[in-house]
Every structure is written in structure tokens, then in C-alpha cells.
Design a protein around this motif. Structure first.
Motif, short mmCIF file in Angstrom:
data_model
loop_
_atom_site.label_atom_id
_atom_site.label_comp_id
_atom_site.label_asym_id
_atom_site.label_seq_id
_atom_site.Cartn_x
_atom_site.Cartn_y
_atom_site.Cartn_z
N GLU A 1 -17.10 -46.21 7.47
CA GLU A 1 -17.66 -46.80 8.80
C GLU A 1 -16.44 -47.81 8.98
O GLU A 1 -15.35 -48.27 9.70
CB GLU A 1 -18.28 -47.94 9.17
N ARG A 2 -16.51 -48.55 7.89
CA ARG A 2 -14.76 -49.86 7.83
C ARG A 2 -13.79 -49.35 7.79
O ARG A 2 -12.73 -49.80 8.12
CB ARG A 2 -15.69 -50.78 6.28
N ALA B 1 -12.52 -47.76 11.03
CA ALA B 1 -12.57 -48.70 12.38
C ALA B 1 -11.12 -49.26 11.71
O ALA B 1 -10.26 -49.96 12.52
CB ALA B 1 -13.14 -49.75 11.58
#
Lengths: 856, 249
Positions: free
Chosen positions: A18-19, A22
Motif C-alpha cells: 500500500e505505502r 500511495a
């Protein structure tokens, strides 16, 4: 720095955490296909070679998998209890770069995404500049990612902590692998990689490379080889090439513009046009071939820089602070704090992407197709936009070479050299390094060594000879058992005999041998018997150059004709001399020769008048003059012109084999001519031709076949003549010295230790003489000859040429110098560090020759 | 004597006071009147001396030096041999010498007087290597010692390893050499690993009368005689220009 601003045409499913998704999204970026593939390969734990042009986000592709893995708490290295307390458990990713500056830059650039994503990943560098206390601390508290150089890896591997440091190593990333593998540093690194594989069974090797001729070789270099098995290779991921570059040759805008010089390497004539080109770009890189060229081009641009363009100079011998300032300014691009152009010598200096470089200007000869492609690539920031490059040939032959390089580039041709076979002196250093780390078993070490690609063909007997050399010198006369550096102990392993051996090894690690240099000091004109001291220092030159001079000889340095006075301590004393022709030419040290591939294309271009349309009018006219007056060399032949001039007789051989091979040919030919009674007086060479002058009429002699050209150029010169010359040649003795230092026979000259006195040293020249007469098959003699064959003397290339032109030698006996011969004749008396006086002298000398050649 | 005469080459005579010596191409000098062969700075066991300190130099130097010495002894048939000091590179050299080399040396010494003059490298040499050890010795008007002494007359010495670069048609050539001015003679170093020091360097300052200096360069099969003006660097030497540099030959 990541340069991934253009989304790929199709979305890529990357399974990124996810990081990361993003972080990419926040920049409007998406991983490129090859970056995603590298992630997949990493997940599958496949060793991988990434071939990518600059600007393809190569560095991110290399590190993304490490970042992703380290971001997962489950996969982070755990704390471990050791004898000395609690500590982290070793390095996760080792990054190795050929340049310490590059390691530092990449580390700095990696910190940004790590910080922005809030990752708990430590990144540190370790180079020769790293303070001792930090280096010490790194051994017991290493970072997750360590950025370093090949020499530091060798040192770390020799330390007692190596098993802890590297035991849990997951990835090793070799940046600029294509440039690492072409030198002895690559040999040492291949051996260190084999060692790392043994310490870290989970290790996956990743190579990042520019486009090369044979990527499979590089892929094989990355993985362990097994004897008698098919060659193992890493997977190859190739990033798509960007749009084809737009490359053109700088030409005078109108036919009455400047004259393209006949010789020289400075292209001062073209600097106003170069300045105009810089104005059209946001940021330009100006590549040159030598440090001297860089200084001069920079100086000349500043002199005419009336628009106050912001131009900087960057090369390896400038101090670190200035390099950092230039880098910071480059990173700012063409903006308010940025730069308009930088003059640079090496693409390695520019391993990272800088700002908005949108134009590459290449001053001088490209020398190789791949080399040019790598340099052009530095302007390539958006893969969908073509790089723009401008080639600035400094003389007429370079125009041909540039044209050939453009054709090669268009065809995608590559001419990177093949991977070397591993040097024995480097192996000797490594073997002792292994013993310094821990006792080794020779069966195990042999297996490890031949798993390294460059050493895959090393025989057991060859390996044992090297171990014997390391232990007691490897001499037929067994005299040194009691002084052995390593000894076989009761359990069969080899151990270092005493701590001094390890200490000496650490001080001498590495394969880069500095040339002994002398400072050049200007002294007042000699009056009386004593040279007065106290003049200013003009610069530095190789000691070997001065050993060939005798006092009174004149040479060019810093644009001045100087007279050699003598050597005092570590200085060469010189005085200003008057007179326009320095007696001694010196060679352009460090210039590497025209590639065989480009040479062939140049030859083809010369022989194909239909293709001359692409050439500037002046060059076309020059070739037409040559065709009418003499003729043009045909492919497959070796054309030789002879002509008288100024009371001497000249011979020019258009061999197109590069300066090194021509130099060797010149030595051998003049030796043979001497014996044949042709009274040769000297020779000169450039990348394209060799010129010899003599006190007898060479044209008449060849016409009467006394000797015939076939006799003169007979391959047998590579037999006894070569042996005889080699054994006494200063070049070979210099090569021997390098091998002796790398192999650990002789210690490096350390600053401050030079004045050890004559009884403390033995000249390696004397050692060479004794060793070659008593044990001509000694391992160091073998290593020296191998170096000479491939490197300094380019004997292999010369041998190929002599075999090829047999029965294809043609003689043009002329009444005067031909147009094609003018450039090589102008090389006579050339200097090593050019300056403004040179240009004036060249012009004058050139005009005389040209008037003679064209009959005007 | 006849053997010596066969070895003569043009320009190989060295005059020292009223004596005549022969400069031999190998770097030894022969004094026919007393059938004495003179060599300087043999530096036996220099290779092993380095090995002892960790630099495993090829161990062939002692054998190579002895072979050249044996050849010239056989050719000249001297009744006396004088080694002008630094016969061994260090005091432990004799102990390290291989048995084969020791035997070869003993063979050379058999039937003739053999004089070892002490040098700075082997002043306290241990071990038995035959012959007679002396600090210096005078024979007739000539004095043999290791290190030349300023003001001495009729002296034959070593220690300095003289070498000279001389001008020739196609540039310059540097070789080990005999250096003499009629009152003093310094012999070239004989050892295979012994380097050379330019006669133009500071260490030679004041030893020779500049205008009478003559060097005999060792060559293949003969020596080459050059007077002072041919020596490169001699002109700028009084202040000292050259630094110690190892020889190429």
C-alpha cells in the motif's frame, strides 16, 4: 531521480504494498514494466541482469525489491545475541558501484523515498573516505543497505566479522556492471561475489548495465558457474529502448565558416557553435575524452561566454567539495540555482540522472559505438522523447569516425569488449585475502574460485601455482619455506603465518596501481653549473616519461615548449625553451583506442564515395583530393604510402587498428627496418595510421622489393622480435611492476614512505630480468605477458591485422605528402597536455603541409 | 696472464696512480701486475633478506651473481680475489646461503687468496664463508676499502653503486659503470639485485676531479669508455640533481 513521470501505456499489476502504491500515486507515477518485472524476479529469487538505457529508472528497478522486502516487518533482519551483546543481524542489500561518488549519490537519493514513505530502513555508505570509527561501527552494527566500492567489499570480506555481516545478505546489486567487468577490478569483484555466495546461501545477485554487445556474458558473470556444465546465466530483463536519438555532426553553417582542422583533439574552432548550442538547451552535458580536453574546452567556453551562461567543470581530480557543488547545481537543472552546461570526462561520474539534461554535446572522437550510445543516453529523461546529441569532431578523421558512429548507433550496433579472463595477479591477492579472513581449505577455495565466471576455466594446477606463489613465492628453487606467508596446518587448511602478513595485505588491497608521478618545476635559465631552485610548479607528469628524456630534450607541456633539465628528488626540473618543434612527443595517457567495429565502418566509409554525401564539404574535398593524388585504402588491404619530405623519407601505413596496436607495430617495424639497413629515425601514430621516417629512400627500397612489404610486415615479427623487444621494453617492465604490486610481491608506494632509501627496495626492473632468465614460466611472468597481449600493447589486435593483410599490402610511391597523410604528419611532435600555443603552432605547421599536399 | 689478454677489449684500461687495471664487462676489475680480481657490492642473499621481511623476491640472485663471478674467475685465473664489502646484503646472509651456493663459493676460493673487506651491510656478518675478513687492505700503492674516503689517493672502493647515463647517437643509455679519475676508482655493484646510483648525484660530490672523471659502462662483451662531458647530468651535479634511482641493467 527516479525519472518515471510518464505512465506506461498499460497499467501494471505489481502487488506493491500500500505505502508504495500511495507514494507512486502521489507523484502521478506508476512503476514501469521492467521495474515490475524486477519485482517479480526478486519475489522468485532469480538472479537478474537489467539492461536499460539511462533514464529508464534503472536504480529504482534495482532497489525497489529491497525496499519492498525491508518494509515488511516479518522479513526485516532480527536482532541477534552474539558474544559481544545484542546486535543487528547483518546487511540485507549490498550495493556496489565503481565510483565512491556514485555510491554516495545513490545513497542520498534513496533516502528520499525511504523518508517519504516512512520506512524504517537504514542506508549507509562505506568508502575510503568513511571515518575509521564509522567503518568500525558498521562491522558490528551494519545498515540494512550498504553502498560501497569493490575495494571495500574485499576489505570487509577479509575481516573476522564477515560471516555475521554477510551471512543474512539477500541481495547484491552491481551498478554500471558493464564498466566494472572490463578491468582487474572486475576480476577481484567476481572473486568477492563467489565468496559472498558462500557466506550467504540465500544471496541473489542483480546487475544493472547499459546496453552491451553480449548481455549473456554479463548474465553469466552474475551467477555461479559449475565445471563441465552448460554456462549458467542470470535472467535478463531489458527495458525498452527510448525513441531513437537525434544525433548530428556540428558543421559550419555556411561553407565559408570555420575550417575543420587536419589534426589535433581540441576543437577550439568549434566553441562558438558549441556555446550557441548550449543556449538552445535547458541543460547540456559536454563530454570530452581527456582531462586536459575538459580543462581546455571549459576555459575556452568561459573566454567567449558573453551571455553569462552558467557552465561548470567536473572531473575526477577536482576536489570533493567542488564536485558536490556542481552536482547540487546540476540537480537544480536549468532553474534559478541551476546550470546551463557541465563539461565532464566520464559517464561514470554521471551515473545518476541530473535535472533537465536535454542535450549531450560530444567533443572529440567517439572511439566506440557503445561508448557513444551510453553518453548520448545521458540526455534521455523521458523515454518517449528522443535524446538530442551533437557531435563535435576535432579533426577530419574524427569527422569520419563520428559519421561511422552515427551509422552504428542507428543500426543499434554495440562494441563493448568481451569479459576478460581472470588475471592471476588478482587471484593471488584474493587468495591471501581469504587466508586473512580465516583459514581456508584449498579444495573448497578452488571450487569457489572457478564458480566465478572470469576464472571458470582456471585449472587446478593453475590454482595451485597461485597458492604456491602466495605461500612461498612460487619459485622453482624452494628457498622460502621458513618465510611462508601462509602455511598448511595440521587440519589441512592454509593459515596466515603472522599478523604482519594480514596488515600488509590490508594496506595493499585493490587493483588500481597509481603511476609514479613527478612534479614539473620551472627553474630559471641555467647559468653556470647549478640549476637554480624555487620556480613554480607547472603540474605533474609520469615519472616514466622523464626517464626517456635526457637533459636538453624539449617537450610540450601546458602549451609551452619546455627543456628538460634534470630530476631532483620527486621533481622534474624544466626551463622554458625557444623553438617551435619540441623534440619528444608524448603519448596521450589514458586515451583508449578506436574500437575495431568503428574502425571497420570508417574504412568502409572511405572506400565508398557514394556515401560521402553525408560528410561536410571540406571533408569530402579532402577525400576527393586524396583519390585524385594517390588513392583511398580499400577494405581488406593495408595501404602504404611513401614520399620524401625535408631530406627524409616517410612511410605511412593506414592500418586503422587504434593507437596502442600502432605503437607496438611502430616499435617492431623500426627494429626490423634497422636490421634491414633502412635506417629508421622515428615513428608516430594515431588511431588511424602509423608514420615512420628514415634516412634512406623507403619508396625506392620497397619498389625494388629490398625488402618487399610482405617481408617487412611479415607476421613473424610477433615471434622473436616481439619477444626480444618485450623482454627489454619499458612498457612490459611497467606492466610487471603493476602485476607485482597487485599480487603482493612488491608493496605500493605509500605517501610518506617513498624515501625508504635504495637498500630498502629492489628495482622491479632488476627482478624482472632475474626472474625471466631463471624461471620464464613463473606465474607473474605469465600474468605480465597476458596483460601485455590484451592491454597496453594490443598485441592480439595487431596479430589479427597482420594475418588479415598478408598478401594484401599495397604500396603507393608518391613524390610528395598525400592529403590523407597530413593528419599523421601533424602528430609528429605533439604534446600530452595542450594549450593555446599549440594551436598556433599547429596551424602554422598545418598550413605548410597542406599547401604542399594540395599543390596550392 | 694469457687468459686475461684474450679478454681485453678496446678502451678497457683504467689507470690508477702508476698502476694499470682492466675494466671487465661483467663489472669486475682485474689488476694484472698482481693477478688480483676485484669485485664490489655482491649483495649475496639480498632476495632472501627481503623474503625475511615478507617480500618474497625471486631467490635466484645469489646463484646468478655467483655464476657470473665463477665465469670471470675461470677466465682470469686470479691468485687473489678481493671483495670490496657488502658481499652479503645483511649480517645473516651467510647463514641463509644455500648449501649449493656455499659449495660453489668454496670451489671458487680453493687455491687462491680470498679477501672479504667489511661493508656497512655485512659489518657483523656471521657464519663461515672462507677467506680472510679485513676492514681494509693496502697492496703496493693501492688501498682497498668499502666506502670511499674523501682525500684518499690510490683508493679502490665500492659502496656507491655507480651508474651513468651517457649521450649516444639515438638518445641516452644508462648502465652501471666504473668511475675513476686516476687517483681513485669506484667499482660498479656486482650483485644481481644491486641497483645503480647516478655518478651525477650528490653522493659522489667531491670524490672525483670533475674534468678527469672517466666512466667505463658495462656492456655486452665489452666496456664502453666515456669522458666526463658525455655524462648526462654531470654538469648540473654539484648542487645535487639526481636522486638515488635503481638501475635498469
Amino acid at each position: 531521480m527516479w525519472g518515471v513521470s510518464t505512465p506506461p501505456p498499460t497499467p501494471i499489476d505489481t502487488d506493491l504494498p500500500e505505502r508504495f502504491v500511495a507514494w507512486f500515486a502521489a507523484r502521478g507515477w506508476r512503476p514501469r514494466p521492467h521495474q515490475a518485472t524486477m519485482l517479480d524476479k526478486a519475489r522468485e529469487r532469480r538472479p537478474t541482469l537489467l539492461i536499460a538505457p539511462t533514464g529508464a529508472g534503472k536504480t529504482l528497478a534495482g532497489f525497489l525489491p529491497s525496499l519492498v522486502e525491508l518494509a515488511d516487518p516479518a522479513k526485516r533482519p532480527r536482532m541477534a545475541i552474539t558474544g559481544r551483546g545484542v546486535r543487528r543481524k547483518g546487511i540485507h542489500t549490498l550495493y556496489i558501484s565503481p565510483l565512491k561518488a556514485l555510491a554516495v549519490d545513490v545513497a542520498r537519493n534513496l533516502e528520499q523515498p525511504i523518508a517519504e514513505m516512512g520506512l524504517e530502513i537504514t542506508v549507509e555508505t562505506r568508502t575510503g573516505d568513511t571515518p575509521a570509527h564509522k567503518r568500525q561501527r558498521q562491522k558490528y552494527d551494519p545498515p540494512d543497505i550498504l553502498m560501497t566500492t569493490p575495494e571495500q567489499v574485499a576489505l570487509l570480506l577479509s575481516s573476522a566479522e564477515a560471516p555475521d555481516l554477510f551471512g543474512s545478505l539477500k541481495r547484491v546489486v552491481f551498478d554500471e556492471l558493464h564498466s566494472l567487468v572490463t578491468s582487474k577490478r572486475g576480476d577481484l569483484l567476481a572473486l568477492d561475489l563467489a565468496r559472498l555466495r558462500r557466506l550467504a546461501p540465500d544471496l541473489v545477485a542483480v546487475g544493472l548495465s547499459a546496453t552491451v554487445k553480449d548481455p549473456n556474458e554479463l548474465a553469466a558473470w552474475l551467477v555461479a558457474q559449475t565445471p563441465d556444465a552448460a554456462r549458467a546465466e542470470a535472467d535478463i530483463v531489458t527495458a525498452p529502448a527510448g525513441a531513437p536519438p537525434q544525433v548530428r555532426i556540428l558543421e559550419p553553417a555556411d561553407p565559408e565558416g570555420w575550417r575543420i582542422p587536419w589534426a589535433g583533439h581540441l576543437a577550439v574552432h568549434a566553441m562558438p557553435a558549441v556555446l550557441a548550442a548550449i543556449e538552445t538547451a535547458k541543460t547540456a552535458i559536454i563530454f570530452v575524452n581527456t582531462r586536459a580536453q575538459a580543462e581546455l574546452v571549459f576555459q575556452e567556453l568561459w573566454r567567449i561566454n558573453d551571455k553569462s551562461l552558467r557552465i561548470a567543470l567536473r572531473h575526477g581530480s577536482l576536489d570533493v567539495a567542488q564536485r558536490r557543488r556542481v552536482e547540487a547545481a546540476m540537480a537544480a537543472g536549468g532553474g534559478p540555482n541551476g546550470l546551463d552546461a557541465v563539461v565532464a570526462t566520464s559517464t561514470l561520474d554521471l551515473g545518476i540522472d541530473w535535472g533537465d539534461v536535454d542535450l549531450v554535446i560530444h567533443v572529440g572522437a567517439p572511439k566506440g559505438a557503445s561508448r557513444l550510445a551510453q553518453r548520448i543516453g545521458r540526455a534521455n529523461h523521458r523515454l518517449d522523447e528522443p535524446s538530442r546529441a551533437l557531435l563535435v569532431p576535432a579533426n577530419r578523421f574524427e569527422v569520419l569516425e563520428c559519421e561511422a558512429a552515427i551509422e552504428a548507433n542507428r543500426a543499434g550496433a554495440q562494441d563493448t569488449p568481451p569479459i576478460r579472463s581472470g588475471a592471476l595477479d588478482v587471484l593471488a591477492q584474493h587468495v591471501l585475502g581469504c587466508a586473512v579472513a580465516a583459514p581456508f581449505d584449498d579444495d573448497d577455495l578452488y571450487a569457489e574460485v572457478i564458480s566465478a565466471f572470469p576464472y571458470a576455466k582456471l585449472t587446478r594446477a593453475g590454482f595451485d601455482r597461485v597458492v604456491d606463489f602466495v605461500a612461498t613465492g612460487g619459485y622453482a628453487l624452494k628457498a622460502y619455506e621458513r618465510y611462508a606467508k601462509i602455511r598448511r596446518t595440521g587440519d589441512g587448511t592454509w593459515r596466515v603465518a603472522n599478523p604482519q602478513v594480514a596488515q600488509t595485505w590490508r594496506l595493499n588491497v585493490g587493483t588500481i596501481v597509481e603511476m609514479p608521478m613527478l612534479k614539473v618545476r620551472l627553474v630559471a635559465k641555467l647559468s653556470g653549473p647549478v640549476a637554480r631552485m624555487g620556480g613554480r610548479i607547472l603540474g605533474e607528469m609520469e615519472e616514466y616519461f622523464f626517464e626517456t628524456l635526457s637533459p636538453g630534450d624539449t617537450f610540450l607541456f601546458g602549451g609551452e615548449v619546455l627543456r628538460f633539465v634534470g630530476i631532483r628528488e620527486t621533481e622534474a626540473l624544466v626551463a622554458r625553451a625557444h623553438g617551435k618543434d619540441p623534440r619528444i612527443p608524448s603519448y596521450w595517457g589514458g586515451k583508449f583506442p578506436l574500437s575495431t567495429h568503428l574502425a571497420e565502418r570508417v574504412r568502409g566509409l572511405l572506400a565508398e564515395p557514394a556515401a560521402w554525401g553525408a560528410l561536410p564539404a571540406q571533408v569530402r574535398e579532402w577525400l576527393e583530393l586524396q583519390r585524385d593524388f594517390s588513392r583511398l585504402p580499400r577494405p581488406g588491404e593495408l595501404m602504404i604510402e611513401t614520399f620524401p619530405r625535408g631530406g627524409r623519407w616517410y612511410m605511412v601505413a593506414y592500418a586503422f587498428e587504434g593507437r596502442l596496436a600502432h605503437q607496438t607495430l611502430g616499435m617492431l617495424l623500426t627494429r626490423r627496418m634497422e636490421r634491414m639497413g633502412l635506417r629508421p629515425l622515428g615513428f608516430v601514430c594515431n588511431d588511424y595510421a602509423l608514420g615512420v621516417w628514415a634516412a634512406t629512400d623507403l619508396g625506392a627500397a620497397f619498389s625494388k622489393r629490398r625488402p618487399s612489404l610482405d617481408e617487412l610486415f611479415d607476421e613473424d615479427m610477433l615471434g622473436d622480435d616481439l619477444e626480444a623487444w618485450l623482454d627489454d621494453s619499458a612498457l612490459l617492465k611497467r606492466t610487471f611492476r603493476n602485476c607485482a604490486i597487485i599480487a603482493g610481491l612488491v608493496e605500493r608506494r605509500h605517501p610518506g614512505k617513498e624515501k625508504s632509501g635504495r637498500q630498502m627496495t629492489i628495482s622491479t626492473d632488476l627482478v624482472w630480468d632475474v626472474l625471466r632468465s631463471h624461471q620464464p614460466d613463473h606465474v607473474l611472468i605469465e600474468a605480465t605477458r597476458a596483460d601485455a597481449a590484451s592491454g597496453l600493447l594490443d598485441i592480439r589486435r595487431l596479430a589479427d591485422m597482420l594475418a588479415r593483410v598478408r598478401l594484401h599490402l599495397t604500396h603507393e610511391r608518391l613524390s610528395r605528402i598525400s592529403p590523407l597523410a597530413v593528419p599523421i604528419m601533424l602528430e609528429i611532435g605533439r604534446e600530452s597536455v595542450p594549450g593555446s600555443a599549440e594551436e598556433a603552432m599547429l596551424r602554422e605547421a598545418a598550413d605548410e603541409l597542406i599547401a604542399e599536399a594540395t599543390g596550392r | 696472464m694469457s687468459a686475461t689478454l684474450l679478454l681485453r677489449t678496446p678502451g678497457d684500461t683504467i689507470r690508477l696512480l702508476d698502476e694499470e687495471l682492466v675494466a671487465l664487462p661483467c663489472g669486475a676489475a682485474f689488476w694484472p701486475a698482481t693477478r688480483t680480481l676485484i669485485v664490489a657490492d655482491l649483495h649475496f642473499e639480498k632476495g632472501s633478506s627481503f623474503a625475511r621481511r615478507g617480500a618474497l623476491m625471486p631467490p635466484f640472485d645469489t646463484g646468478a651473481t655467483l655464476a657470473r663471478l665463477a665465469a670471470i674467475v675461470a677466465a682470469t685465473g686470479p691468485t687473489r680475489v678481493i671483495s670490496l664489502g657488502d658481499a652479503f646484503h645483511d649480517d645473516h646472509g651467510p647463514v641463509r646461503m644455500a648449501d649449493a651456493d656455499r659449495e660453489r663459493l668454496a670451489d671458487l676460493q680453493a687455491g687462491r687468496e680470498w679477501i672479504w673487506i667489511a661493508g656497512n651491510h655485512d659489518a657483523e656478518a656471521r657464519g663461515d664463508v672462507g677467506g680472510t675478513r679485513v676492514e681494509e687492505i693496502s697492496i703496493g700503492a693501492l688501498t682497498f676499502r668499502h666506502e670511499p674516503r674523501r682525500g684518499a689517493i690510490g683508493e679502490i672502493a665500492g659502496h656507491l653503486h655507480p651508474a651513468a647515463r651517457v649521450r649516444v647517437a639515438a638518445g641516452t643509455v644508462r648502465r652501471h659503470c666504473f668511475a675513476g679519475d686516476g687517483r681513485r676508482l669506484i667499482l660498479p655493484a656486482y650483485g644481481a639485485y644491486a641497483g645503480g646510483l647516478d655518478v651525477a648525484s650528490r653522493a659522489f660530490a667531491g670524490l672525483f676531479e670533475p674534468n678527469r672523471l672517466v666512466v667505463h659502462l658495462v656492456g655486452e662483451g665489452r666496456v664502453h669508455r666515456f669522458p666526463a662531458p658525455s655524462i648526462v647530468g654531470a654538469r648540473v651535479s654539484p648542487g645535487g640533481t639526481a636522486r638515488p634511482r635503481a638501475s635498469r641493467s
